[in-house]
Design an enzyme around this catalytic site. Structure first.
Site, PDB file in Angstrom:
ATOM      1  N   CYS A   1     -13.190  12.177 -19.469  1.00 44.80           N
ATOM      2  CA  CYS A   1     -11.948  11.446 -19.744  1.00 44.80           C
ATOM      3  C   CYS A   1     -11.720  11.213 -21.231  1.00 44.80           C
ATOM      4  O   CYS A   1     -10.593  10.964 -21.651  1.00 44.80           O
ATOM      5  CB  CYS A   1     -11.925  10.134 -18.980  1.00 44.80           C
TER       6      CYS A   1
ATOM      7  N   SER B   1     -18.422   9.290  -5.278  1.00 44.41           N
ATOM      8  CA  SER B   1     -17.533  10.387  -4.890  1.00 44.41           C
ATOM      9  C   SER B   1     -18.147  11.158  -3.736  1.00 44.41           C
ATOM     10  O   SER B   1     -19.343  11.453  -3.744  1.00 44.41           O
ATOM     11  CB  SER B   1     -17.302  11.325  -6.081  1.00 44.41           C
ATOM     12  N   GLU B   2     -17.319  11.501  -2.771  1.00 41.84           N
ATOM     13  CA  GLU B   2     -17.809  12.300  -1.645  1.00 41.84           C
ATOM     14  C   GLU B   2     -18.240  13.693  -2.079  1.00 41.84           C
ATOM     15  O   GLU B   2     -19.001  14.361  -1.380  1.00 41.84           O
ATOM     16  CB  GLU B   2     -16.733  12.407  -0.551  1.00 41.84           C
TER      17      GLU B   2
ATOM     18  N   GLU C   1     -11.223   1.978 -15.180  1.00 39.38           N
ATOM     19  CA  GLU C   1     -11.409   2.938 -16.276  1.00 39.38           C
ATOM     20  C   GLU C   1     -10.895   4.266 -15.762  1.00 39.38           C
ATOM     21  O   GLU C   1     -11.532   4.921 -14.949  1.00 39.38           O
ATOM     22  CB  GLU C   1     -12.887   3.014 -16.671  1.00 39.38           C
TER      23      GLU C   1
ATOM     24  N   SER D   1      -9.330   8.584 -11.340  1.00 39.60           N
ATOM     25  CA  SER D   1      -8.014   9.052 -11.738  1.00 39.60           C
ATOM     26  C   SER D   1      -7.014   7.902 -11.771  1.00 39.60           C
ATOM     27  O   SER D   1      -7.243   6.831 -11.192  1.00 39.60           O
ATOM     28  CB  SER D   1      -7.526  10.120 -10.763  1.00 39.60           C
TER      29      SER D   1
ATOM     30  N   GLU E   1      -3.351  15.153 -18.076  1.00 35.33           N
ATOM     31  CA  GLU E   1      -4.791  15.346 -18.167  1.00 35.33           C
ATOM     32  C   GLU E   1      -5.204  16.558 -17.333  1.00 35.33           C
ATOM     33  O   GLU E   1      -5.159  16.517 -16.102  1.00 35.33           O
ATOM     34  CB  GLU E   1      -5.517  14.092 -17.674  1.00 35.33           C
TER      35      GLU E   1
ATOM     36  N   LYS F   1     -19.224   2.921  -3.630  1.00 35.20           N
ATOM     37  CA  LYS F   1     -18.830   4.168  -2.980  1.00 35.20           C
ATOM     38  C   LYS F   1     -18.861   5.290  -4.010  1.00 35.20           C
ATOM     39  O   LYS F   1     -18.027   5.333  -4.924  1.00 35.20           O
ATOM     40  CB  LYS F   1     -17.421   4.091  -2.391  1.00 35.20           C
TER      41      LYS F   1
ATOM     42  N   PRO G   1     -16.638   8.183  -9.952  1.00 28.31           N
ATOM     43  CA  PRO G   1     -16.014   9.499  -9.931  1.00 28.31           C
ATOM     44  C   PRO G   1     -17.030  10.620  -9.766  1.00 28.31           C
ATOM     45  O   PRO G   1     -18.247  10.400  -9.793  1.00 28.31           O
ATOM     46  CB  PRO G   1     -15.366   9.573 -11.314  1.00 28.31           C
ATOM     47  N   TRP G   2     -16.517  11.845  -9.651  1.00 30.15           N
ATOM     48  CA  TRP G   2     -17.386  13.003  -9.443  1.00 30.15           C
ATOM     49  C   TRP G   2     -17.909  13.595 -10.734  1.00 30.15           C
ATOM     50  O   TRP G   2     -18.853  14.378 -10.715  1.00 30.15           O
ATOM     51  CB  TRP G   2     -16.661  14.088  -8.643  1.00 30.15           C
TER      52      TRP G   2
END
Length: 503
Positions: free
Chosen positions: A307, A201-202, A273, A252, A405, A199, A174-175
């Protein structure tokens, strides 16, 4: 600045020279990391990487394709047999070498993380420190694995239990914690003898790419691969690829569903997760000052983009007024600003314009529904995606802001009358990652923690983590565990070998 209700809020402190955070030389190569080297993408399009404090583009990375994933998976497949054959001692020594390399470049990684995410430097330093510790823990744990004892469980038949690597593991990160969440996956995956295609996050790929650059000479080619790109293309291909044996995602709930669906046809193992909506249950006998002080960190750490954040307070109605007063004071003292604006900066921006708009939308709808803004509740003037630390009160049961959230610097406060109501309402959310209970009654603390449907429950603290203990959730928060020896179990498989030794 003031809110619509006339309450004073913070303003974002600006750095004298934000460009001093990183230099061009600090950036990683702008490519994918495949088979031990940085390579260009298979096509020409690039993705802008934006500094959320200034809204300036600080780097451009190639937009990956399914072909790029296929290339990376091919490299991981070629490397998996050799890596799996290494004995735990060898893998352990390499993990320690990686930890040393990350520690050696901790200052660079911290500043790069802050430049890409807007995090206060204290948060980025903590991320890098835990990344180092995670590698060190896994380096030790892989040399001390335990299993069921070998023995005759059927007459004249000796049973042996083996733990084997899975093979190629796909990872989507994630970012919000780009480096740390990558390490939470990479360390146990490598320790267990698997190879990786990741991969990032972009939006926040820079520290993951820099990590790949730093450790390139330590690992055999193809053991770790990084492909940039969007989830719908690169993430989907990684999840559905027939030569990927497991897919692990931190992200997410929507991303988790997409990955699980893509993985279904090949029946590969899935580790998820996902999100959280952590209730903080405060009983009448709780230490209110300690709870409010803890939530200053646990609710607003990483600007609430966490999170496990302590974002949903359920406080006994008899002490609600006193607790809210303390919490509002703590939130109002938080210093919002850019990473180089001072070591005392505690809260940074939202990571992107899209996420800034999302969090702002929750706040606007809450106000329209009659929820009260005790402090904050507004965006801050100037460039960047800053939102004032916010406490919302008079939040009714079932309100959108109490169930969904928000993932920003927002804490909601509800009240309850008795234990049964507190437990029911705490559990009445679709997510089950973490929660906390605040009471001076030890029996109550044990009992309520056991009744809360969350993967981690703290008693009289919140958001305290350690590499030795597992992290993961229930319900919509996914399945699988990060950290601890349980992560090693997730990234390996059990084989039973039975020998007939009858004569």
């Amino acid at each position: 600045m003031t809110t619509a209700t006339g309450l004073t809020t913070a303003t974002a402190r600006r750095a004298a020279d934000a460009s001093a955070l990183i230099t061009e030389a600090d950036l990683p190569p702008a490519g994918h990391f495949i088979d031990g080297a940085f390579v260009e993408g298979s096509t020409g399009p690039v993705i802008d990487v934006v500094d959320p404090c200034t809204e300036n583009v600080i780097a451009r990375i190639p937009e990956g394709t399914a072909e790029d994933i296929d290339r990376a998976v091919g490299a991981a497949v070629a490397a998996k047999a050799g890596w799996a054959r290494r004995v735990p001692k060898e893998r352990s020594e390499l993990l320690h070498a990686i930890a040393d390399r990350v520690a050696e470049h901790s200052r660079l990684l911290s500043r790069l993380e802050s430049a890409n995410t807007g995090k206060p430097l204290a948060v980025s330093r903590d991320d890098v420190d835990m990344a180092v510790d995670t590698f060190r823990f896994m380096a030790g744990a892989v040399r001390a694995t335990t299993s069921m004892a070998a023995g005759d469980y059927v007459e004249n038949h000796l049973s042996l239990i083996l733990r084997e690597p899975l093979g190629v593991t796909g990872v989507v990160t994630p970012w919000n914690y780009p480096l740390l969440m990558a390490v939470w996956k990479i360390a146990p995956i490598l320790a267990a003898g698997n190879t990786v295609v990741l991969k990032p996050s972009e939006q926040t790929p820079l520290t993951t790419l820099k990590f790949a650059e730093l450790v390139a000479g330590l690992l055999p080619r193809g053991v770790v691969n990084v492909v940039n790109g969007y989830g719908g293309v690169v993430g989907t291909r990684l999840a559905e690829h027939p030569d990927v044996n497991m897919i692990a995602l931190t992200g997410s709930v929507g991303s988790g569903r997409a990955v699980a669906r893509a993985a279904a046809d090949s029946l590969k193992r899935v580790h998820l997760e996902l999100g959280g909506k952590a209730p903080v249950v405060i009983f009448r006998d709780a230490d209110l000052a300690a709870a409010a002080s803890s939530l200053r960190v646990a609710g607003f750490w990483n600007s609430g983009q966490e999170c496990g954040a302590a974002c949903r307070v359920l406080v006994h109605e008899s002490v609600a007024g006193r607790f809210i007063e303390r919490l509002v004071r703590e939130a109002g003292e938080l210093l919002v600003g850019e990473p180089l604006a001072g070591e005392d900066v505690e809260v940074g921006p939202m990571v992107s314009k899209a996420h800034f708009d999302r969090v702002s939308g929750y706040l606007e709808r809450a106000k329209e529904e009659g929820v009260q803004v005790a402090t904050g509740g507004v965006a801050l003037d100037g460039p960047g995606y800053f939102i004032a630390p916010t406490v919302l009160t008079d939040v009714p049961e079932g309100a959108e802001v109490a169930r969904e959230e928000i993932f920003g610097p927002v804490i909601t406060v509800e009240t309850f009358a008795d234990e049964e109501e507190a437990v029911r309402r705490a559990n009445d959310v679709p997510l089950g990652l973490s929660a906390s209970v605040w009471t001076e009654n030890a029996r109550r603390g044990h009992d309520i923690a056991a009744r809360l449907d969350f993967g981690t429950v703290w008693v009289n603290s919140h958001l305290v983590l350690a590499g030795e203990v597992p992290w993961g959730g229930f319900k919509g928060s996914g399945y699988g565990r990060d950290l601890s020896i349980y992560a090693l179990d997730d990234y390996s498989r059990t084989k039973h070998v039975m020998h007939n030794h009858g004569r």
